[in-house]
Design a protein around this motif. Structure first.
Motif, PDB file in Angstrom:
ATOM      1  N   ILE A 226       7.441   3.067  -6.977  1.00 58.70           N
ATOM      2  CA  ILE A 226       6.899   2.158  -5.971  1.00 58.70           C
ATOM      3  C   ILE A 226       7.533   2.441  -4.612  1.00 58.70           C
ATOM      4  O   ILE A 226       6.885   2.305  -3.573  1.00 58.70           O
ATOM      5  CB  ILE A 226       7.124   0.678  -6.398  1.00 58.70           C
ATOM      6  CG1 ILE A 226       6.460  -0.282  -5.416  1.00 58.70           C
ATOM      7  CG2 ILE A 226       8.601   0.375  -6.512  1.00 58.70           C
ATOM      8  CD1 ILE A 226       4.958  -0.169  -5.339  1.00 58.70           C
ATOM      9  N   THR A 227       8.792   2.889  -4.616  1.00 54.88           N
ATOM     10  CA  THR A 227       9.467   3.224  -3.356  1.00 54.88           C
ATOM     11  C   THR A 227       8.751   4.356  -2.639  1.00 54.88           C
ATOM     12  O   THR A 227       8.504   4.288  -1.422  1.00 54.88           O
ATOM     13  CB  THR A 227      10.934   3.626  -3.619  1.00 54.88           C
ATOM     14  OG1 THR A 227      11.588   2.568  -4.316  1.00 54.88           O
ATOM     15  CG2 THR A 227      11.655   3.916  -2.308  1.00 54.88           C
ATOM     16  N   LEU A 230       5.487   3.041  -1.153  1.00 53.24           N
ATOM     17  CA  LEU A 230       5.687   2.229   0.048  1.00 53.24           C
ATOM     18  C   LEU A 230       6.057   3.087   1.248  1.00 53.24           C
ATOM     19  O   LEU A 230       5.613   2.828   2.379  1.00 53.24           O
ATOM     20  CB  LEU A 230       6.770   1.167  -0.202  1.00 53.24           C
ATOM     21  CG  LEU A 230       6.431   0.087  -1.241  1.00 53.24           C
ATOM     22  CD1 LEU A 230       7.604  -0.852  -1.436  1.00 53.24           C
ATOM     23  CD2 LEU A 230       5.193  -0.704  -0.813  1.00 53.24           C
ATOM     24  N   TRP A 460       3.392  -3.555  -4.328  1.00 52.03           N
ATOM     25  CA  TRP A 460       4.740  -3.877  -4.806  1.00 52.03           C
ATOM     26  C   TRP A 460       4.690  -4.939  -5.902  1.00 52.03           C
ATOM     27  O   TRP A 460       5.417  -4.869  -6.897  1.00 52.03           O
ATOM     28  CB  TRP A 460       5.574  -4.352  -3.615  1.00 52.03           C
ATOM     29  CG  TRP A 460       6.937  -4.834  -3.966  1.00 52.03           C
ATOM     30  CD1 TRP A 460       7.890  -4.209  -4.714  1.00 52.03           C
ATOM     31  CD2 TRP A 460       7.519  -6.091  -3.568  1.00 52.03           C
ATOM     32  NE1 TRP A 460       9.019  -4.982  -4.807  1.00 52.03           N
ATOM     33  CE2 TRP A 460       8.826  -6.145  -4.106  1.00 52.03           C
ATOM     34  CE3 TRP A 460       7.068  -7.161  -2.795  1.00 52.03           C
ATOM     35  CZ2 TRP A 460       9.669  -7.227  -3.907  1.00 52.03           C
ATOM     36  CZ3 TRP A 460       7.909  -8.242  -2.595  1.00 52.03           C
ATOM     37  CH2 TRP A 460       9.202  -8.264  -3.155  1.00 52.03           C
TER      38      TRP A 460
END
Length: 506
Positions: A226-227, A230, A460
């Motif tokens: 997810i990092t 993003l 997220w």
């Protein structure tokens, strides 16, 4: 901010409230969380009004074809002396990039493969099923969605450039609703347009980030976290905001041309490195069966098989999704189509993207099916293990220079990502400033931040599906608005034809 209308404030507040609602954990609102509520509403609409979506989409296509052959075909979208602002190549590139570019890349291999393994009817993974899989992929991305876009875009361009009306959807309905479009009814119509656009595009941004990160993970050792997603959203946000600030004739125009060059390069590369003869044979036979079976596919429901959810999950879902995207894509296509005749416009919007999309699915979907059917490769296993975003890269991996082609694919997704978001900030700016062709950069900046924030926050929290569902729910009232647009257009066309006849008699 003097130019903004009340639609801007209402839409911005509702968008922020939806984002907040979407990030509330399920354990706090077990029954009333965004995902649960929107899913219940969508299920009800699809179950009870699936027939309405099928009939509406088919009626829109019939109307678009009628316009090509009607006496109104020579009417120009603009004043009599207006000439097209963009040449054909740039025009096709811009409408294609805004219309469904990123979706074609995402689903080019994945959708035919999915239908091949889970067909609408018949046995799975047979030769006949492969033909059906390709036929329905053509169907879902062909004439129907582009007819929906064409009608909305035509109505906006006609009233804006020929009648000098404000470039907002509510203004199209003035021949039917009169002065009421300048009051609460007009505000409601324009709010529905903005609502569908915000959440439709924000969802695509999220899915675009997923596919880019999936491609990077596929060709490197980086985890698809997810990092990473993003960070990608943050980078692309900066890029499309820079593009949006440069205006339509620079940022979007140049990026759209880059898109089409990258897309054609990747497609030709796979066409000639892959099973060329098989792909072209498949394209030819599938295009023929698509045209031949278009009427039956357009009205196909399963009243005697209530357990068959394929039509709901694919065709009805797609028709609702295209209708939800129509305000955004239609507004953008209208803006870049000034000076073209109605006949030229409808033919261009219907035929060129449909044929290109069919060829795209034949190359990528055909290659995927060929690898599984003839060579025993298990492309679907990658999809099951990683996700839908892996299908394209799993296919490219089977051919020479796979790392190079995967990088080209990631670049293509990124540029489509940027142009879609860039186009959306322009459309949202236009729809919330009373139809201004040059919305202020401040307004575009605010919408850009809201779109990216919605995508990032809900990605997220795992709420992108809820956002997509919310956008599709907006398609139901907008389908009714499109029907009203058709009647409004016909009324205006008839009045204009009478005026022309009177002038000739004088």
């Amino acid at each position: 901010m003097k130019k903004v209308t009340r639609v801007f404030y209402i839409s911005a507040i509702v968008a922020i409230l939806f984002i907040v609602w979407g990030i509330i954990p399920e354990d706090i609102l077990p029954e009333a969380n965004l995902n649960n509520v929107t899913s219940i509403i969508q299920t009800f609409i699809v179950d009870k009004f699936g027939w309405f979506y099928l009939l509406s989409a088919s009626a829109f296509l019939v109307f678009a074809i009628y316009l090509i052959f009607s006496k109104y075909g020579n009417i120009k979208l603009g004043k009599p002396g207006d000439e097209p602002e963009y040449n054909y190549i740039t025009w096709f590139a811009m409408l294609f990039s805004a219309g469904m570019g990123i979706g074609l890349v995402f689903w080019g291999a994945a959708e035919p493969l999915s239908h091949y393994h889970s067909p609408p009817f018949g046995e799975e993974t047979t030769g006949d099923t492969a033909k059906t899989a390709m036929q329905y992929s053509f169907f879902h991305w062909g004439l129907h969605p582009w007819a929906i876009y064409a009608i909305v875009a035509l109505a906006l361009a006609y009233f804006k450039f020929r009648k000098q009306s404000p470039g907002v959807v509510s203004a199209i309905l003035e021949p039917l609703l009169g002065e009421r479009v300048k009051g609460p009814w007009g505000t409601l119509i324009d709010f529905i347009v903005v609502f569908a656009t915000i959440f439709g595009v924000a969802t695509s941004l999220g899915f675009g980030a997923i596919q880019i990160s999936g491609g990077i993970s596929f060709i490197t050792d980086l985890d698809q976290s997810i990092t990473l997603q993003l960070v990608l959203i943050a980078i692309v946000t900066v890029l499309y905001m820079i593009s949006a600030m440069t205006g339509l004739n620079r940022g979007i125009k140049y990026l759209s041309n880059v898109n089409i060059i990258l897309a054609i390069t990747l497609m030709l590369f796979l066409l000639f490195l892959g099973p060329t003869n098989f792909i072209m044979n498949l394209f030819t036979t599938t295009f023929g069966s698509y045209i031949q079976n278009l009427p039956s596919m357009s009205f196909r429901m399963t009243p005697f098989n209530q357990d068959n959810t394929w039509i709901k999950d694919w065709t009805i879902f797609y028709w609702a999704w295209w209708i939800a995207w129509a305000p955004f894509v239609g507004t953008f296509i209208a803006r870049v189509s000034r000076g073209r005749t109605i006949r030229e416009f409808v033919l261009g919007v219907l035929l060129v993207p449909t044929i290109f999309g069919a060829l795209w699915f034949s190359v990528f979907g055909g290659s995927a099916i060929n690898l599984e059917y003839f060579e025993g490769a298990d492309i679907m296993q990658h999809v099951d293990d990683i996700g839908t975003e892996a299908a394209l890269f799993a296919v490219l991996e089977q051919f020479p220079l796979s790392t190079f082609t995967s990088i080209i694919a990631i670049l293509l997704i990124s540029t489509f990502f940027i142009t879609s978001a860039d186009s959306a900030t322009f459309v949202l700016g236009m729809q919330t400033t009373g139809g201004s062709l040059y919305p202020p950069n401040k307004v575009k900046f605010i919408w850009g931040i809201i779109q990216s924030s919605a995508a990032a926050v809900l990605l997220w929290q795992g709420g992108l599906g809820a956002l997509q569902t919310a956008s599709i729910i907006a398609a139901f009232p907008f389908a009714i608005i499109i029907i009203l647009m058709i009647f409004s257009l016909l009324k205006s066309f008839k009045e204009e034809a009478k005026e022309i006849d009177l002038k000739k008699k004088r």
